[in-house]
Design an enzyme around this catalytic site. Structure first.
Site, mmCIF file in Angstrom:
data_model
loop_
_atom_site.group_PDB
_atom_site.id
_atom_site.type_symbol
_atom_site.label_atom_id
_atom_site.label_comp_id
_atom_site.label_asym_id
_atom_site.label_seq_id
_atom_site.Cartn_x
_atom_site.Cartn_y
_atom_site.Cartn_z
ATOM 1 N N TRP A 103 -70.298 119.409 46.082
ATOM 2 C CA TRP A 103 -70.854 120.047 45.485
ATOM 3 C C TRP A 103 -72.126 120.333 45.598
ATOM 4 C CZ3 TRP A 103 -68.049 123.630 47.687
ATOM 5 C CH2 TRP A 103 -66.264 123.273 47.625
ATOM 6 N N ASP A 173 -73.128 123.520 37.076
ATOM 7 C CA ASP A 173 -72.252 124.155 38.107
ATOM 8 C C ASP A 173 -71.282 123.283 37.472
ATOM 9 O OD1 ASP A 173 -69.775 124.125 39.653
ATOM 10 O OD2 ASP A 173 -70.621 123.972 41.831
ATOM 11 N N LYS A 197 -60.062 127.212 38.511
ATOM 12 C CA LYS A 197 -59.235 125.854 38.887
ATOM 13 C C LYS A 197 -58.679 125.775 37.335
ATOM 14 C CE LYS A 197 -62.487 123.842 41.356
ATOM 15 N NZ LYS A 197 -62.002 123.606 42.889
HETATM 16 C C1 LIG Z 1 -67.866 121.460 41.937
HETATM 17 C C2 LIG Z 1 -67.135 123.028 42.108
HETATM 18 N N1 LIG Z 1 -68.614 123.452 43.138
HETATM 19 C C3 LIG Z 1 -68.488 124.622 43.776
HETATM 20 C C4 LIG Z 1 -67.328 124.833 44.153
HETATM 21 C C5 LIG Z 1 -67.167 125.572 45.030
HETATM 22 O O1 LIG Z 1 -66.300 126.921 44.339
HETATM 23 P P1 LIG Z 1 -65.953 128.647 45.497
HETATM 24 O O2 LIG Z 1 -64.768 128.262 46.679
HETATM 25 O O3 LIG Z 1 -65.408 129.278 44.024
HETATM 26 O O4 LIG Z 1 -67.253 129.039 46.186
HETATM 27 C C6 LIG Z 1 -65.922 123.738 43.543
HETATM 28 C C7 LIG Z 1 -64.877 124.439 44.909
HETATM 29 O O5 LIG Z 1 -63.873 123.595 44.998
HETATM 30 C C8 LIG Z 1 -66.344 122.918 42.754
HETATM 31 O O6 LIG Z 1 -65.342 121.948 42.934
#
Ligand SMILES: Cc1ncc(COP(=O)(O)O)c(C=O)c1O
Length: 362
Positions: A103, A173, A197
């Site tokens: 991520w 994030d 989550k």
């Molecule tokens: C740490 C992290 N950042 C970003 C995301 C992406 O999130 P989204 O699906 O809401 O765009 C996730 C999704 O699992 C994640 O675990």
């Protein structure tokens, strides 16, 4: 009611049963309103009370200082990978990113489309098995911000304490561990999280940002991508995801009833501890992906002696009422996601299953 299984999915993930029950009860008609939350105007007094109540409880839970805005957006954490640099990385400026998993890499990819990105630290060469040590992080004092991922959902690593950024604004994030333990918001200039989550069903993205960051947004940004639009109109510039915000409102109430983030954090640490103790005590049958000191309390990723055994583990667990345990393809193996609403009884069930599985197959 239909029987519920133990849902170890990484997200969308388990929600508190009392929240689901209240949602189901009021889905046909909100008490005193006579309409479902799915049908009411986002400009109605009823919805105003829902979104304001959600924000108030959220501020109380995390002790959010008055000079921070709380925004309820759409587009997921993935859109924040773009909105963050589009708003906060000035032309000619540079931004520091710490790489701790897939991520953070995606966040870097998007930021590079906007400006200069510097990698302030990375554990990629060790397959993201740990969080960098403070001595391994180099922050450019002239960086527009330092971005990091608080919990690495795929690799099962989590920062015990946020990195030190000096005078450089700290951005996070926090999608996969937000409100899973106390957080000192005043250390951050911007926090974002996809809600699916720990906070709500999919569809709403939380952004908490310090007001001075709003002055950075270029004037020519598309209206919907400008934080100022949503700050000025209290997340009601356009139609917000009313249902997801309604459920988040109930989750905030639930978190307060659980005793707040301190109590929730304690329970989460206990739940994860049961699993890590089982892994470490298995004589090498189970191996955690994350190194001690970097281990996540939200996503416990581990391997078995062979891929065949891993497949059997997932299938047998499913037969025993435990779903969502297959690890992400980039790590393989097993991943048990045990967010706030995941019950301790489910962790205990997995521990018993793991012990029995290792005894039979070890
Ligand atoms: C740490 C992290 N950042 C970003 C995301 C992406 O999130 P989204 O699906 O809401 O765009 C996730 C999704 O699992 C994640 O675990």
């Amino acid at each position: 009611m239909t029987d519920r299984i133990f849902n170890f999915a990484a997200g969308p993930a388990v929600l508190p049963e009392t929240v689901l029950a209240e949602t189901a009860r009021d889905l046909m008609a909100l008490p005193g309103v006579g309409m479902s939350v799915l049908e009411i105007s986002h400009r109605s007094k009823t919805f105003e009370a829902i979104i304001d109540g959600c924000e108030q409880d959220l501020r109380a839970l995390a002790n959010v200082p008055a000079n921070y805005k709380v925004l309820f957006l759409q587009g997921g954490a993935s859109l924040q990978f773009s909105m963050v640099p589009m708003n906060c990385l000035p032309p000619g400026g540079k931004a520091d990113y710490i790489l701790t998993g897939s991520w953070s890499k995606k966040a870097v990819t998007e930021a590079k489309k906007v400006g200069t990105v510097q990698i302030a630290g990375s554990t990629e060469s060790e397959n993201f098995t740990r969080i960098p040590e403070p001595s391994e992080i180099r922050v450019d004092p002239e960086a527009a911000y330092l971005h990091f991922t608080t919990n690495n959902t795929i690799y099962g690593t989590e920062w015990e304490k946020e990195p030190v950024s000096g005078n450089v604004p700290l951005f996070a994030d926090a999608s996969s561990d937000i409100f899973s333990r106390p957080i000192d918001v005043s250390k951050y200039a911007l926090i974002y999280a996809g809600a699916q989550k720990n906070l709500a069903p999919a569809g709403v993205t939380l952004v908490i940002l310090r007001e001075d960051m709003l002055a950075r947004s270029p004037k020519n940004l598309p209206t919907m991508l400008d934080y100022n639009t949503h700050a000025k109109d209290k997340s009601l510039y356009n139609t917000p995801p009313v249902f997801a915000i309604y459920v988040m409102r109930l989750v905030m109430k639930w978190l307060l009833a659980q005793g707040g983030l301190e109590a929730v954090g304690r329970r989460n640490a206990e739940k994860a501890g049961l699993l890590y103790d089982t892994i470490d005590g298995s004589g090498g049958f189970y191996r955690a992906h994350a190194r001690p000191g970097s281990r996540s309390n939200m996503n416990v990723a581990f391997r078995l002696p062979s891929e065949d055994l891993e497949k059997r583990f997932v299938a047998d667990a499913k037969g025993n009422g435990m779903d969502g345990l297959k690890g992400h393809r980039s790590v393989g193996g097993i991943r048990a996601s045990i967010y706030n609403a995941f019950p301790r009884a489910g962790v205990e069930a997995l521990v018993s299953f793991m012990k029995e599985f290792a005894r039979k197959n070890g």
